[in-house]
Design an enzyme around this catalytic site. Structure first.
Site, PDB file in Angstrom:
ATOM      1  N   TYR A 140       0.872  -1.180   0.000  1.00  0.00           N
ATOM      2  CA  TYR A 140       0.000   0.000   0.000  1.00  0.00           C
ATOM      3  C   TYR A 140       0.908   1.229   0.000  1.00  0.00           C
ATOM      4  O   TYR A 140       0.905   2.057   0.904  1.00  0.00           O
ATOM      5  CB  TYR A 140      -0.936  -0.005   1.217  1.00  0.00           C
ATOM      6  CG  TYR A 140      -1.883  -1.178   1.277  1.00  0.00           C
ATOM      7  CD1 TYR A 140      -2.277  -1.862   0.133  1.00  0.00           C
ATOM      8  CD2 TYR A 140      -2.417  -1.618   2.500  1.00  0.00           C
ATOM      9  CE1 TYR A 140      -3.149  -2.937   0.181  1.00  0.00           C
ATOM     10  CE2 TYR A 140      -3.296  -2.689   2.566  1.00  0.00           C
ATOM     11  CZ  TYR A 140      -3.648  -3.349   1.404  1.00  0.00           C
ATOM     12  OH  TYR A 140      -4.520  -4.415   1.474  1.00  0.00           O
TER      13      TYR A 140
HETATM   14  P1  FDA Z   1       3.071  -2.519 -10.490  1.00  0.00           P
HETATM   15  O1  FDA Z   1       3.334  -3.100 -11.821  1.00  0.00           O
HETATM   16  O2  FDA Z   1       2.599  -1.117 -10.415  1.00  0.00           O
HETATM   17  O3  FDA Z   1       4.362  -2.733  -9.576  1.00  0.00           O
HETATM   18  C1  FDA Z   1       4.418  -2.343  -8.227  1.00  0.00           C
HETATM   19  C2  FDA Z   1       5.879  -2.142  -7.819  1.00  0.00           C
HETATM   20  O4  FDA Z   1       6.606  -3.348  -8.033  1.00  0.00           O
HETATM   21  C3  FDA Z   1       6.596  -1.078  -8.645  1.00  0.00           C
HETATM   22  O5  FDA Z   1       7.614  -0.499  -7.858  1.00  0.00           O
HETATM   23  C4  FDA Z   1       7.224  -1.888  -9.755  1.00  0.00           C
HETATM   24  O6  FDA Z   1       8.330  -1.261 -10.383  1.00  0.00           O
HETATM   25  C5  FDA Z   1       7.626  -3.157  -9.032  1.00  0.00           C
HETATM   26  N1  FDA Z   1       7.589  -4.311  -9.916  1.00  0.00           N
HETATM   27  C6  FDA Z   1       6.513  -4.763 -10.592  1.00  0.00           C
HETATM   28  N2  FDA Z   1       6.835  -5.843 -11.300  1.00  0.00           N
HETATM   29  C7  FDA Z   1       8.136  -6.083 -11.076  1.00  0.00           C
HETATM   30  C8  FDA Z   1       9.036  -7.068 -11.552  1.00  0.00           C
HETATM   31  N3  FDA Z   1       8.640  -8.005 -12.388  1.00  0.00           N
HETATM   32  N4  FDA Z   1      10.319  -7.017 -11.141  1.00  0.00           N
HETATM   33  C9  FDA Z   1      10.731  -6.048 -10.283  1.00  0.00           C
HETATM   34  N5  FDA Z   1       9.918  -5.095  -9.800  1.00  0.00           N
HETATM   35  C10 FDA Z   1       8.632  -5.107 -10.188  1.00  0.00           C
HETATM   36  N6  FDA Z   1      -2.383  -5.921  -1.984  1.00  0.00           N
HETATM   37  C11 FDA Z   1      -2.575  -6.983  -1.165  1.00  0.00           C
HETATM   38  O7  FDA Z   1      -1.641  -7.423  -0.492  1.00  0.00           O
HETATM   39  N7  FDA Z   1      -3.797  -7.584  -1.109  1.00  0.00           N
HETATM   40  C12 FDA Z   1      -4.850  -7.179  -1.857  1.00  0.00           C
HETATM   41  O8  FDA Z   1      -5.931  -7.756  -1.774  1.00  0.00           O
HETATM   42  C13 FDA Z   1      -4.650  -6.065  -2.715  1.00  0.00           C
HETATM   43  N8  FDA Z   1      -5.673  -5.578  -3.482  1.00  0.00           N
HETATM   44  C14 FDA Z   1      -5.455  -4.507  -4.323  1.00  0.00           C
HETATM   45  C15 FDA Z   1      -6.501  -4.010  -5.110  1.00  0.00           C
HETATM   46  C16 FDA Z   1      -6.294  -2.920  -5.945  1.00  0.00           C
HETATM   47  C17 FDA Z   1      -7.438  -2.418  -6.783  1.00  0.00           C
HETATM   48  C18 FDA Z   1      -5.031  -2.300  -5.992  1.00  0.00           C
HETATM   49  C19 FDA Z   1      -4.797  -1.105  -6.883  1.00  0.00           C
HETATM   50  C20 FDA Z   1      -3.987  -2.787  -5.226  1.00  0.00           C
HETATM   51  C21 FDA Z   1      -4.197  -3.883  -4.380  1.00  0.00           C
HETATM   52  N9  FDA Z   1      -3.170  -4.380  -3.577  1.00  0.00           N
HETATM   53  C22 FDA Z   1      -3.387  -5.457  -2.758  1.00  0.00           C
HETATM   54  C23 FDA Z   1      -1.852  -3.743  -3.615  1.00  0.00           C
HETATM   55  C24 FDA Z   1      -0.945  -4.467  -4.591  1.00  0.00           C
HETATM   56  O9  FDA Z   1      -0.491  -5.668  -4.001  1.00  0.00           O
HETATM   57  C25 FDA Z   1       0.264  -3.583  -4.933  1.00  0.00           C
HETATM   58  O10 FDA Z   1      -0.168  -2.381  -5.512  1.00  0.00           O
HETATM   59  C26 FDA Z   1       1.238  -4.305  -5.852  1.00  0.00           C
HETATM   60  O11 FDA Z   1       2.486  -3.682  -5.802  1.00  0.00           O
HETATM   61  C27 FDA Z   1       0.720  -4.328  -7.276  1.00  0.00           C
HETATM   62  O12 FDA Z   1       1.549  -5.096  -8.094  1.00  0.00           O
HETATM   63  P2  FDA Z   1       1.491  -4.818  -9.657  1.00  0.00           P
HETATM   64  O13 FDA Z   1       2.447  -5.730 -10.329  1.00  0.00           O
HETATM   65  O14 FDA Z   1       0.078  -4.821 -10.116  1.00  0.00           O
HETATM   66  O15 FDA Z   1       1.957  -3.318  -9.705  1.00  0.00           O
END
Ligand code: FDA
Length: 470
Positions: free
Chosen positions: A411
């Site tokens: 978060y």
């Molecule tokens: P994103 O791609 O934006 O990456 C997030 C971060 O990780 C960035 O700093 C990115 O550079 C880095 N990153 C991503 N992929 C990478 C990779 N392959 N290698 C290295 N670094 C990488 N959390 C939770 O614990 N339980 C839940 O139920 C929810 N529910 C939820 C709902 C909604 C609508 C949202 C917007 C968010 C959540 N979250 C959550 C929070 C979620 O776990 C958090 O935002 C994650 O970082 C999202 O991962 P993404 O890959 O989607 O994000």
């Protein structure tokens, strides 16, 4: 520190790279180094502060893993899966269910969250009391480091493998895939959602929930949502508490369990529904009854602007405290859209606070997630909400952890502090580092210093090397 407010219009990348092969990522790293630009890695794009898509500090490119989405499930013997980092948790749940109705994985609720960011930041979900967070169930990974080397668990070593399971991937490299342990789920589980407002004893029930929710059978997770709502009886504005639960078992065992441990909620058979495990993931994501293929939908467009913050609670809040929170919610409608209380205990407290960088373990009663959002694309409206949620967070100070006041990395909250454009000292980064990682922050800095001393992989809140030359 000057308070951070979202910038409109947002900074744009020089280019968005959508690699098909790991060698394309190696090339992106090499080119970015040569040209002195930063890399933002994007998997699901759900970072709360948009750090996978924007940079406030330097020219940057985005490496978007949208084409890294294959999921290979081995359900013979000890069931495991390789899932590429650009897959969403919805795609993962869908793929597991296609292979077996009695296997699952303990990750988050919203299907469009990407496994790249979510697993590397922890990953709390409705099975976490039974099986821990997602990061607890990762058994191998593939990562490309700042020198373009492709590594797995064996070649990266246990320190780096430890760091990327809760310390966030973005400080260490590009994770291309995770190997995860799949876990048994019953063919049918039970879900319920029960709402109580202030005239229906919500204060007493929420107060009791704090004592019960972390100790009850770990197969049961009861999440609590609190918001202002209009009473259906008299139309008056009240505080509504919604208790949303997943039980890894049938109604016949759930009802006596609730009667013994949490009779105050008054759960009855008609509140409960048995369904397949995979259908429960839709129910819990607010998509009950929709076709399963909706889990494959990668876009989530419910709202325009959003800001979240987090806290952890180790001592139950008194009834007087709860009443003052209700008063605040009712008297300051612009400060908070919804609070979410997520219970801990069970498997979460059986793991030590240093097993992974996610330190919120034994002693944590529940986490709090605060959220404001806006459908209106007007900066002034949203800025007002951002200031409001900050005031509300400040108001909550007496009720939550102190020294440090803990927060959940997933978060993401830039209000906690920012890296400098140049070097950032250990002391400065400790301001947010200790909040997110507790006692693990020091080890994360050591790992960072070892694997990326020139601080190539960095962002506004990444872990700095001890004497990085940023
Ligand atoms: P994103 O791609 O934006 O990456 C997030 C971060 O990780 C960035 O700093 C990115 O550079 C880095 N990153 C991503 N992929 C990478 C990779 N392959 N290698 C290295 N670094 C990488 N959390 C939770 O614990 N339980 C839940 O139920 C929810 N529910 C939820 C709902 C909604 C609508 C949202 C917007 C968010 C959540 N979250 C959550 C929070 C979620 O776990 C958090 O935002 C994650 O970082 C999202 O991962 P993404 O890959 O989607 O994000």
């Amino acid at each position: 520190m000057e308070q951070f407010l979202p910038s409109f219009p947002t900074p744009k990348p020089l280019v968005i790279i959508t690699p098909l092969l790991e060698s394309h990522i190696q090339a992106a790293i090499s080119c970015s180094k040569q040209h002195g630009v930063q890399i933002r890695v994007r998997s699901g794009g759900h970072d709360y502060e948009g750090l996978s898509s924007i940079s406030y500090q330097a020219p940057f490119v985005i490496v978007d893993l949208v084409n890294f989405r294959s999921i290979t499930i081995d359900d013979v013997g000890n069931s495991t899966a390789w899932v590429q980092a650009g897959a969403t948790i919805g795609e993962l749940y869908h793929a597991i269910a296609k292979k077996s109705p009695t296997l699952g994985f303990p990750a988050g609720v919203c299907p469009t969250v990407g496994v790249g960011g979510h697993f590397s930041g922890g990953g709390y979900g409705m099975m976490s009391r039974n099986y821990g967070i997602a990061a607890d169930n990762i058994i191998d990974a593939r990562l490309i480091d700042a020198n373009g080397r492709i590594m797995n668990r064996e070649s990266m070593g246990e320190d780096l493998f430890w760091a990327i399971r809760g310390g966030g991937g973005a400080s260490f490299g590009v994770i291309t895939a995770w190997r995860i342990q799949l876990l048994p789920v019953p063919e049918n589980v039970t879900v319920f959602m029960v709402m109580r407002d202030l005239e229906q004893n919500a204060t007493k029930i929420v107060h009791r929930w704090q004592y019960v929710s972390g100790k009850i059978d770990k197969k049961l997770l009861i999440r609590l949502f609190l918001r202002r709502a209009r009473s259906s009886r008299d139309g008056k504005i009240t505080v509504q508490a919604s208790f949303v639960a997943l039980y890894l078992g049938g109604i016949d065992t759930l009802l006596p369990l609730m009667q013994r441990s949490f009779p105050e909620l008054g759960l009855v058979r008609s509140d409960c529904t048995e369904m397949s495990y995979i259908r429960s993931t839709l129910y819990l994501a607010g998509m009950n009854g929709m076709p399963l293929d909706i889990l494959l939908n990668r876009t989530w467009s419910l709202m325009s602007y959003f800001k979240g913050k987090s806290d952890y609670v180790t001592e139950p809040i008194s009834k007087t405290g709860l009443k003052s929170i209700w008063k605040r919610l009712l008297e300051h409608p612009n400060e908070m859209n919804e609070m979410q209380f997520s219970p801990f205990g069970g498997r979460l407290s059986e793991v030590s606070e240093s097993t992974t960088p996610f330190p919120h373990r034994a002693g944590t009663l529940y986490s709090i997630h605060y959220a404001v959002w806006s459908y209106e694309r007007r900066k002034s409206v949203f800025d007002g909400q951002v200031r409001g949620i900050r005031r509300f967070h400040s108001f909550m100070t007496p009720y939550v952890t102190k020294n440090p006041r803990s927060a959940y990395l997933n978060y993401r909250d830039l209000d906690l502090g920012l890296n400098n454009k140049g070097n950032t000292s250990y002391e400065q980064a400790s301001i947010w580092g200790l909040k997110y990682y507790g006692i693990n922050f020091k080890r994360l800095v050591h790992v960072k210093t070892k694997v990326d001393p020139s601080n190539f992989f960095r962002n506004e809140q990444s872990i700095p090397p001890i004497s990085g030359s940023a």
